[in-house]
Design an enzyme around this catalytic site. Structure first.
Site, PDB file in Angstrom:
ATOM      1  N   ASP A   1       0.922  -1.220  -0.018  1.00  0.00           N
ATOM      2  CA  ASP A   1      -0.067  -0.170   0.022  1.00  0.00           C
ATOM      3  C   ASP A   1       0.742   1.274  -0.020  1.00  0.00           C
ATOM      4  O   ASP A   1       2.025   1.356   0.752  1.00  0.00           O
ATOM      5  CB  ASP A   1      -0.930   0.028   1.075  1.00  0.00           C
ATOM      6  CG  ASP A   1      -1.889   1.041   1.386  1.00  0.00           C
ATOM      7  OD1 ASP A   1      -2.718   1.351   0.265  1.00  0.00           O
ATOM      8  OD2 ASP A   1      -1.789   1.852   2.164  1.00  0.00           O
TER       9      ASP A   1
ATOM     10  N   GLU B   1      14.937 -15.230  -0.548  1.00  0.00           N
ATOM     11  CA  GLU B   1      15.248 -16.240   0.208  1.00  0.00           C
ATOM     12  C   GLU B   1      14.218 -17.560   0.397  1.00  0.00           C
ATOM     13  O   GLU B   1      14.610 -18.451   0.692  1.00  0.00           O
ATOM     14  CB  GLU B   1      15.844 -15.889   1.584  1.00  0.00           C
ATOM     15  CG  GLU B   1      16.737 -14.775   1.736  1.00  0.00           C
ATOM     16  CD  GLU B   1      16.895 -14.147   3.005  1.00  0.00           C
ATOM     17  OE1 GLU B   1      16.406 -14.663   4.101  1.00  0.00           O
ATOM     18  OE2 GLU B   1      17.575 -13.337   3.318  1.00  0.00           O
TER      19      GLU B   1
END
Length: 551
Positions: A209, A260
């Protein structure tokens, strides 16, 4: 998976506004169990992923975009266990899940802000937010002239612990939404923790956002906004609280973190920027993976204008190795089944109501919306759908004043209607209370009588419905892998657009007269095609046309 074939590059992602999707508890507020109960409907629609607007713990001053705890579920929407159940059920159906993250600001009820209020000026607790001394002899004036997106000043003065008027804090949105200070490393580390919390639970990505708002210009200089401009900075070139260079470092950090994890977790930014060239900078290979193409969303219903923005989008995003992310509606804009039939300017965020100029003509809006969706879903790249657009839902204009809930309505004292009109709860069953939204018939915003004709059960049984059109478009898009395709324009007359994407030829008539189709089998059409003639405000997908087959 090799680079360049990640799922998000060509996915169709369906936005769920949880409070308006489906209510499982009967309190009139949509919730996580309600979402879980309708996942089969979304699988049948043919979407690849869902994006959930915020469901975190919140006082709900701005419909959950004021977060008080980023790592828990608000009781309005259920529990963490409900979220885990929903996530597992979505994954069982091959649907990925993206959650909304709100890093620009928190709720004023967040423990950090409460600690800041109890602390003294210059304290570590206050340094997590943008507290500043006021101007004037006694600090009685705001630190600068910035205005809130929701109307009024962007600064609020606090009462210090000793009871005296004190510093001011910045809130680009509502006064209940204080902005974080992203120059503070503690803020950055806290959001790394939040990202990992949800990634460890198995989410497939984040919609961010106000992604362009985190960093503010040094010195917080005054800004004289265009009074006719939109609220989120997409039409102004230099705004000291939008699109600052330092934001890119935040997303490089986040990109490294999500990489990751297995599964090509995605980062999609809500970034309202003035040009596609600037927008593309947010999706360079080491930053966000997607950003919404708001310039496309705001393009008028005009063939030349749309071709220009499609070309520029593909060029700009392609230049950094990213897909364009097409979108026509969301929870912050007038639904495109009404917006495309407006005859007056409607600045972003203002909304439309019964006294707005240029009222839409419903049948024109629906016809254009169906045609626009068919055009968009044939374009290469990723596409976002907003809940209810597959039913052809228009903006709800006649919401009673006393029922409105958007902070924009209150902060502008009714001058702007705000965004409630695109957030009215969905109709599922025509003859059920609240059209099947809630088992008790409750609804947090009133639903209009015409919702019955748009109910999903009615449209599912009608081969000519907007729902049936969307299902056909998504299935054809998937079978022919249009999201990963390449666009090749076909010369046409003024007022029409035509292009080839793989085996599909697309013709869109945005002119004033019907046009003859080139031949081939009609795979999908937004309006009836009789005698090989495409009517005005219509789009058709063709297979085996002469342009494709060389017949």
């Amino acid at each position: 998976m090799t680079s360049g074939s990640e799922w998000w590059r060509s996915a169709v992602i369906y936005q769920i506004y949880p409070r308006s999707f489906a209510d499982g508890s009967g309190d009139g507020m949509g919730d996580l169990p309600g979402i879980t109960s309708h996942l089969d409907d979304l699988r049948d629609l043919g979407v690849d992923a869902i994006w959930l607007s915020p469901f975190f713990t919140s006082p709900q001053k701005d419909a959950g975009y004021d977060v008080s705890d980023y790592c828990d579920v608000d009781p309005l929407f259920g529990t963490l266990a409900d979220f885990d159940d929903m996530l597992a059920a979505a994954h069982e159906r091959g649907i990925r899940v993206i959650v909304d993250l709100v890093p620009n600001h928190s709720s004023d009820q967040h423990i950090w802000f409460q600690e800041a209020l109890a602390a003294t000026p210059g304290s570590p607790a206050r340094s997590r937010y943008l507290f500043r001394d006021g101007k004037g002899e006694h600090g009685e004036l705001p630190p600068n002239n910035w205005e809130s997106v929701f109307g009024g000043d962007a600064w609020t003065r606090v009462i210090e612990p000793d009871g005296t008027p004190g510093q001011w804090y910045l809130h680009i949105f509502d006064e209940s939404q204080p902005d974080f200070d992203w120059s503070n490393e503690q803020v950055r580390e806290e959001f790394r923790r939040i990202l990992r919390f949800w990634l460890d639970r198995g989410v497939d990505g984040f919609r961010i956002d106000v992604a362009h708002g985190l960093i503010k210009k040094d010195g917080l200089p005054d800004h004289f906004a265009d009074p006719e401009g939109g609220s989120m900075g997409g039409d102004e070139a230099d705004v000291p609280f939008w699109g600052q260079e330092g934001v890119h470092d935040v997303y490089r950090d986040w990109n490294a973190l999500v990489s990751e994890y297995d599964g090509d977790r995605a980062l999609c930014g809500e970034a309202w920027l003035p040009t596609l060239e600037k927008t593309a900078l947010w999706v360079r290979p080491d930053e966000l993976h997607q950003t919404f193409n708001f310039i496309y969303l705001e393009t008028e219903w005009d063939a030349a204008a749309l071709r220009a923005v499609i070309d520029e989008s593909l060029r700009a995003f392609g230049s950094v190795g990213a897909p364009s992310t097409w979108v026509l509606s969301n929870h912050d804009v007038v639904r495109h089944a009404s917006r495309l039939a407006l005859t007056a300017v409607n600045p972003q965020g203002h909304g439309i109501g019964p006294n707005s100029p240029g009222q839409p003509i419903p049948e024109v809006g629906l016809r254009r919306a169906r045609a626009a969706s068919a055009l968009m879903l044939a374009l290469p790249g990723s596409a976002y759908l907003y809940q209810g657009e597959e039913l052809g839902l228009p903006e709800v204009i006649d919401i009673p004043d006393e029922a409105r809930q958007d902070p924009t309505w209150f902060r502008t004292e009714g001058e702007r209607y705000g965004r409630d009109g695109c957030r009215v709860p969905l109709p599922w069953t025509a003859d059920a209370p609240s059209y099947g939204f809630s088992p008790t018939g409750s609804s947090w915003l009133p639903q209009p009588a015409e919702w019955a004709e748009h109910a999903r059960d009615i449209e599912a049984a009608d081969e000519a419905s907007t729902l049936s059109l969307y299902k056909t478009l998504l299935e054809t898009r998937r079978v022919h892998d249009l999201g990963a395709g390449t666009l090749e324009w076909i010369p046409t007359s003024d007022g029409t657009l035509s292009f080839r994407n793989g085996a599909i030829t697309v013709v869109a008539n945005l002119g004033t007269e019907p046009v003859a189709l080139p031949g081939g089998r009609v795979a999908a059409a937004s309006s009836p095609v009789d005698g090989g003639v495409l009517p005005v405000d219509a789009t058709a997908w063709l297979i085996g046309s002469p342009e494709v087959c060389g017949d």
